[in-house]
Enzyme design. Structure first.
Site, PDB file in Angstrom:
ATOM      1  N   PHE A  18     -40.808  81.834  -1.252  1.00 39.99           N
ATOM      2  CA  PHE A  18     -40.231  81.678  -2.585  1.00 39.99           C
ATOM      3  C   PHE A  18     -39.442  82.906  -3.018  1.00 39.99           C
ATOM      4  CE2 PHE A  18     -41.425  82.160  -7.263  1.00 39.99           C
ATOM      5  CZ  PHE A  18     -40.295  81.514  -7.710  1.00 39.99           C
ATOM      6  N   THR A 140     -48.416  92.842  -5.371  1.00 40.57           N
ATOM      7  CA  THR A 140     -48.767  92.036  -6.534  1.00 40.57           C
ATOM      8  C   THR A 140     -49.595  92.837  -7.527  1.00 40.57           C
ATOM      9  OG1 THR A 140     -50.110  90.123  -7.214  1.00 40.57           O
ATOM     10  CG2 THR A 140     -50.764  91.218  -5.210  1.00 40.57           C
ATOM     11  N   ASP A 141     -49.584  92.408  -8.788  1.00 43.51           N
ATOM     12  CA  ASP A 141     -50.440  93.057  -9.782  1.00 43.51           C
ATOM     13  C   ASP A 141     -51.906  92.682  -9.607  1.00 43.51           C
ATOM     14  OD1 ASP A 141     -50.293  90.413 -10.651  1.00 43.51           O
ATOM     15  OD2 ASP A 141     -49.578  90.892 -12.667  1.00 43.51           O
ATOM     16  N   GLU A 142     -52.191  91.672  -8.784  1.00 44.73           N
ATOM     17  CA  GLU A 142     -53.576  91.247  -8.609  1.00 44.73           C
ATOM     18  C   GLU A 142     -54.436  92.292  -7.908  1.00 44.73           C
ATOM     19  OE1 GLU A 142     -54.313  87.105  -7.598  1.00 44.73           O
ATOM     20  OE2 GLU A 142     -52.196  86.687  -7.924  1.00 44.73           O
ATOM     21  N   TYR A 166     -57.549  87.427  -1.271  1.00 47.33           N
ATOM     22  CA  TYR A 166     -56.102  87.638  -1.250  1.00 47.33           C
ATOM     23  C   TYR A 166     -55.742  88.999  -1.837  1.00 47.33           C
ATOM     24  CZ  TYR A 166     -51.442  87.684  -3.346  1.00 47.33           C
ATOM     25  OH  TYR A 166     -50.194  88.064  -3.764  1.00 47.33           O
ATOM     26  N   ALA A 168     -57.581  91.603  -2.281  1.00 47.45           N
ATOM     27  CA  ALA A 168     -58.124  92.695  -1.467  1.00 47.45           C
ATOM     28  C   ALA A 168     -57.252  92.948  -0.247  1.00 47.45           C
ATOM     29  CB  ALA A 168     -59.551  92.364  -1.043  1.00 47.45           C
ATOM     30  N   LYS A 170     -54.007  92.390  -0.014  1.00 44.39           N
ATOM     31  CA  LYS A 170     -52.787  93.044  -0.452  1.00 44.39           C
ATOM     32  C   LYS A 170     -53.046  94.498  -0.841  1.00 44.39           C
ATOM     33  CE  LYS A 170     -49.172  91.648  -0.962  1.00 44.39           C
ATOM     34  NZ  LYS A 170     -47.992  91.639  -0.052  1.00 44.39           N
ATOM     35  N   LEU A 206     -48.922  77.284 -10.017  1.00 46.51           N
ATOM     36  CA  LEU A 206     -49.212  76.630 -11.287  1.00 46.51           C
ATOM     37  C   LEU A 206     -48.040  75.838 -11.854  1.00 46.51           C
ATOM     38  CD1 LEU A 206     -51.115  76.188 -13.760  1.00 46.51           C
ATOM     39  CD2 LEU A 206     -50.088  78.272 -14.738  1.00 46.51           C
ATOM     40  N   ASN A 265     -52.624  80.194 -19.594  1.00 45.33           N
ATOM     41  CA  ASN A 265     -52.353  79.037 -18.741  1.00 45.33           C
ATOM     42  C   ASN A 265     -52.190  77.762 -19.568  1.00 45.33           C
ATOM     43  OD1 ASN A 265     -52.390  80.547 -16.402  1.00 45.33           O
ATOM     44  ND2 ASN A 265     -54.527  80.098 -15.919  1.00 45.33           N
ATOM     45  N   GLY A 300     -64.452  84.210  -9.366  1.00 47.34           N
ATOM     46  CA  GLY A 300     -63.801  85.500  -9.556  1.00 47.34           C
ATOM     47  C   GLY A 300     -62.467  85.420 -10.267  1.00 47.34           C
TER      48      GLY A 300
END
Length: 347
Positions: A18, A140-142, A166, A168, A170, A206, A265, A300
């Site tokens: 993407f 990513t900000d995650e 995911y 972790a 990154k 989403l 969301n 989580g």
């Protein structure tokens, strides 16, 4: 297409994804960059998103794995690559919970092998080539975990507290990139972005997931209470930022890229319902909001992400230009013209 000859060659990993495809389209259309797109074409990759540039003279697609060191080393050498922009990654949180092994293999081991190939190539370059070279790692900000619902933002100084496999994976990749700069001197830049949206996004995410189901009149499942908050960034704004960082970012620095557009969301989904109702009214006249269903929350599940993009705004002169309402409306219109198939939900 710009008639000027390309002044640099960039290897983009994950360029059929993407964000990667949006970056390829931007750089190729600018005409000043030769783009080598290395993508494995997993389920999330799509050559359809690259159809408009497939025959461009400054574009080359190579199907391959970032973990294939011999392939990467050959591409770097034969193309005389000036920069690597590394986007190839597994990125679906729910998939990482169900099966984390592929996330470790791609996001951690794959990044390690790419760094090793880049370091060997960089060391062989002449002085000017070494000065020009950049390894730009897109993250990513995650990796920073979550924030309280009512205050605070992630910055370049935020501590790492990943919640999902995911995130972790990154985070580990981020640390590897920094270590290769600190230990070996490899000229790297990093960027961490907020939630992206826009055309060609895989339908497991989403916004396209909800658009697809709303178009078909299917239920719209939302985790928990729907009050998890994300900072939304249009992909076209993001790739402008990535180009600015690759060209002008300080080696060793990281940059937070966010849209300053926080939405829950539930707010995003109700906006999607309203936009589709305006464009494609139901036969019974009912609002698609009646399709919303709250489902058991994800393990989580981070409460809130928000980014402070002050550094990139002040140092590189970038700022997000596409407001969320306008960007979401344009995105809905694009998907109405090219309706996606709904995949697994990711929020």
């Amino acid at each position: 297409m710009n008639d000027l000859a390309p002044d640099r060659t960039i290897l983009i990993t994950g360029g059929a994804g993407f964000i990667g495809s949006a970056l390829c389209r931007r750089l190729v259309a600018g005409g000043r960059t030769r783009v080598i797109n290395l993508d494995k074409l997993t389920y999330a990759g799509s050559l359809a998103s690259l159809a408009d540039i497939a025959d461009a003279p400054n574009y080359r697609f190579v199907r391959g794995d970032i973990g294939d060191s011999a392939l990467v080393e050959r591409l770097l050498a034969e193309e005389g690559v000036d920069s690597i922009m590394h986007l190839a990654a597994e990125s679906h949180v729910d998939r990482s919970i169900a099966g984390p092994a592929v996330f470790v293999d791609t996001n951690i081991v794959g990044t390690f092998r790419l760094l090793e190939a880049a370091l060997a190539y960089w060391r062989r370059l002449a002085a000017e080539g070494r000065r020009r070279f950049r390894f730009h790692h897109i993250s990513t900000d995650e990796v920073f975990g979550d924030l309280p619902s009512d205050h605070g933002c992630f910055s370049e100084e935020s501590p790492y507290r990943p919640s999902s496999p995911y995130a972790a994976s990154k985070a580990a990749a981020d640390h590897l990139v920094r270590a290769w700069h600190r230990t070996y001197g490899l000229p790297v830049v990093l960027s961490n972005c907020s939630n992206n949206y826009g055309p060609y996004q895989h339908p497991e995410k989403l916004i396209p997931f909800m658009i697809a189901r709303a178009i078909r009149g299917e239920t719209l499942p939302i985790y928990g209470t729907g009050m998890n908050i994300r900072d939304w960034l249009h992909v076209d704004d993001h790739v402008r930022a990535l180009e600015a960082i690759e060209r002008s970012g300080t080696p060793g620095a990281s940059y937070m890229v966010g849209g300053r557009e926080e939405r829950s969301n539930i707010a995003v989904v109700t906006s999607i319902c309203d936009l589709i109702d305006e464009r494609l009214p139901r036969a019974d006249g009912a609002s698609r909001r009646c399709l919303i269903r709250f489902v058991e929350d994800r393990y989580g599940h981070d409460q809130r992400y928000a980014i402070d993009p002050s550094r990139i705004e002040q140092e590189l002169g970038w700022r997000a230009e596409i407001g969320f309402e306008a960007g979401l409306a344009a995105t809905v219109d694009w998907y109405l013209a090219s309706p996606p198939a709904a995949g697994p939900l990711s929020q």
